[in-house]
Write an enzyme that holds these catalytic residues in place. Structure first.
Site, PDB file in Angstrom:
ATOM      1  CG  ASP A   7     106.757  -7.592 -54.628  1.00 43.64           C
ATOM      2  OD1 ASP A   7     106.454  -8.415 -53.739  1.00 43.64           O
ATOM      3  OD2 ASP A   7     106.795  -7.905 -55.830  1.00 43.64           O
ATOM      4  CB  SER A   8     110.180 -10.409 -53.556  1.00 42.74           C
ATOM      5  OG  SER A   8     109.193 -10.788 -54.497  1.00 42.74           O
ATOM      6  CB  CYS A  70     105.760  -8.727 -50.737  1.00 40.47           C
ATOM      7  SG  CYS A  70     106.586 -10.319 -50.846  1.00 40.47           S
ATOM      8  CD  GLU A 162     110.327 -10.538 -60.424  1.00 38.15           C
ATOM      9  OE1 GLU A 162     111.345  -9.939 -60.800  1.00 38.15           O
ATOM     10  OE2 GLU A 162     109.390  -9.969 -59.820  1.00 38.15           O
ATOM     11  CB  CYS A 194     101.247 -14.174 -55.011  1.00 35.42           C
ATOM     12  SG  CYS A 194     102.829 -13.679 -55.738  1.00 35.42           S
ATOM     13  CG  HIS A 196     104.988 -11.559 -58.748  1.00 36.76           C
ATOM     14  ND1 HIS A 196     105.383 -11.192 -57.491  1.00 36.76           N
ATOM     15  CD2 HIS A 196     106.060 -11.351 -59.555  1.00 36.76           C
ATOM     16  CE1 HIS A 196     106.657 -10.792 -57.527  1.00 36.76           C
ATOM     17  NE2 HIS A 196     107.089 -10.884 -58.778  1.00 36.76           N
TER      18      HIS A 196
HETATM   19  N1  DGL Z   1     104.800 -10.877 -54.937  1.00 35.55           N
HETATM   20  C1  DGL Z   1     105.135 -11.503 -53.715  1.00 35.55           C
HETATM   21  C2  DGL Z   1     103.953 -12.022 -52.978  1.00 35.55           C
HETATM   22  O1  DGL Z   1     102.940 -11.340 -52.963  1.00 35.55           O
HETATM   23  C3  DGL Z   1     106.402 -12.296 -53.653  1.00 35.55           C
HETATM   24  C4  DGL Z   1     106.580 -13.443 -54.533  1.00 35.55           C
HETATM   25  C5  DGL Z   1     107.962 -14.066 -54.406  1.00 35.55           C
HETATM   26  O2  DGL Z   1     108.963 -13.331 -54.358  1.00 35.55           O
HETATM   27  O3  DGL Z   1     108.021 -15.307 -54.363  1.00 35.55           O
HETATM   28  O4  DGL Z   1     103.974 -13.071 -52.375  1.00 35.55           O
END
Ligand code: DGL
Length: 272
Positions: A7-8, A70, A162, A194, A196
């Protein structure tokens, strides 16, 4: 035998938690690109370059199979990676398909033509890059007809999470939901597109109200992975150790991760 989870940043931990629970005997190597998060405001080339670098690090750790936990990377980079970058003996899978299969009441690998499904009005919440890729609508169109999708780019939410600023994340989620409901007042289903967002899922549910079915990825991805490994046991790879790697500051990232998952998550610096 380890499977990689990319993931990012911290969002993929929501998927990691679910896959660990579903597959307790499989070691997982987690890679968070915290130094470059968020991906959702980057252009596709940038996302491709960062994603391939992170996935290569997971291959080097002995993972033959990597889950892109992600959506932004899945939307902006996965197809290009699968077409020309992923080595023959490795696999990289995204997180969109299990979600869309659940929404369209399909079983894994059902490639029959698109058909009418129960839901007609779907709200999609995702990062700006995921929304502008239209990858969700493309995958949905392969499986369903007559579904109206209204997408809301949720700027700022990943950043707030974050940073650990959950008050800001809460306020942003409510304002994004309100803005979508102005354009689509009665969605039957909402997609948290997403990884997150499960960390603020209760806020989405509260703002959307009880009549909207909320689809969240972690459990759906865990089920799909269990099914995949059942059919491809050799893809567990050579690695034997679970670990957490980050391109960010390991101490800071460990402390945030521990706060989110409510158990000790010791990150170490990724060799990248
Ligand atoms: N958690 C990620 C997603 O599912 C990345 C979010 C990001 O880095 O902007 O899109």
């Amino acid at each position: 035998m380890a499977v990689g989870v990319f993931d990012s940043g911290l969002g993929g931990l929501t998927v990691l938690e679910a896959v660990t629970k579903r597959l307790p005997d499989v070691p997982f190597v987690y890679f968070g690109d915290n130094a470059h998060t968020p991906y959702g405001v980057r252009d596709p080339q940038d996302i491709y370059d960062l994603t391939t670098a992170g996935v290569q690090c997971l291959f080097d750790e002995g993972c033959d199979l990597v889950i892109l936990a992600c959506n932004t990377a899945s939307a902006a980079a996965l197809r290009r990676m699968q077409e020309g970058w992923v080595p023959h003996e490795k696999r990289v899978l995204g997180v969109f398909v299990p979600l869309i299969e659940a929404l369209t009441e399909r079983k894994w690998g059902d490639n029959s033509p698109p058909r009418e499904v129960g839901v007609k009005h779907v709200a999609l919440f995702a990062t700006p890059a995921t929304v502008s890729s239209r990858a969700f609508q493309r995958e949905l169109a392969f499986r369903a007809i007559g579904v109206d999708v209204e997408a809301q780019p949720c700027a700022g939410v990943v950043d707030a999470i974050e940073m650990g600023d959950m008050i800001l994340a809460d306020a942003l989620v409510r304002s994004h939901v309100e803005s979508l409901l102005r354009r689509m007042p009665k969605p039957e289903a909402a997609i948290l597109g997403c990884t997150h967002y499960p960390l603020v899922e209760d806020v989405f549910r509260d703002a959307l109200g009880p009549d909207v079915a909320v689809y969240s990825q972690p459990d759906l991805v865990a089920e799909a992975l269990a099914d995949y490994l059942g059919r491809h046991p050799a893809m567990r790879g050579a690695g034997t150790e679970s670990k957490f790697l980050t391109t960010g500051d390991p101490r800071r990232v460990s402390s945030k991760a521990t706060q989110f998952l409510r158990r000790s998550i010791p990150f170490e610096a990724a060799d990248i």
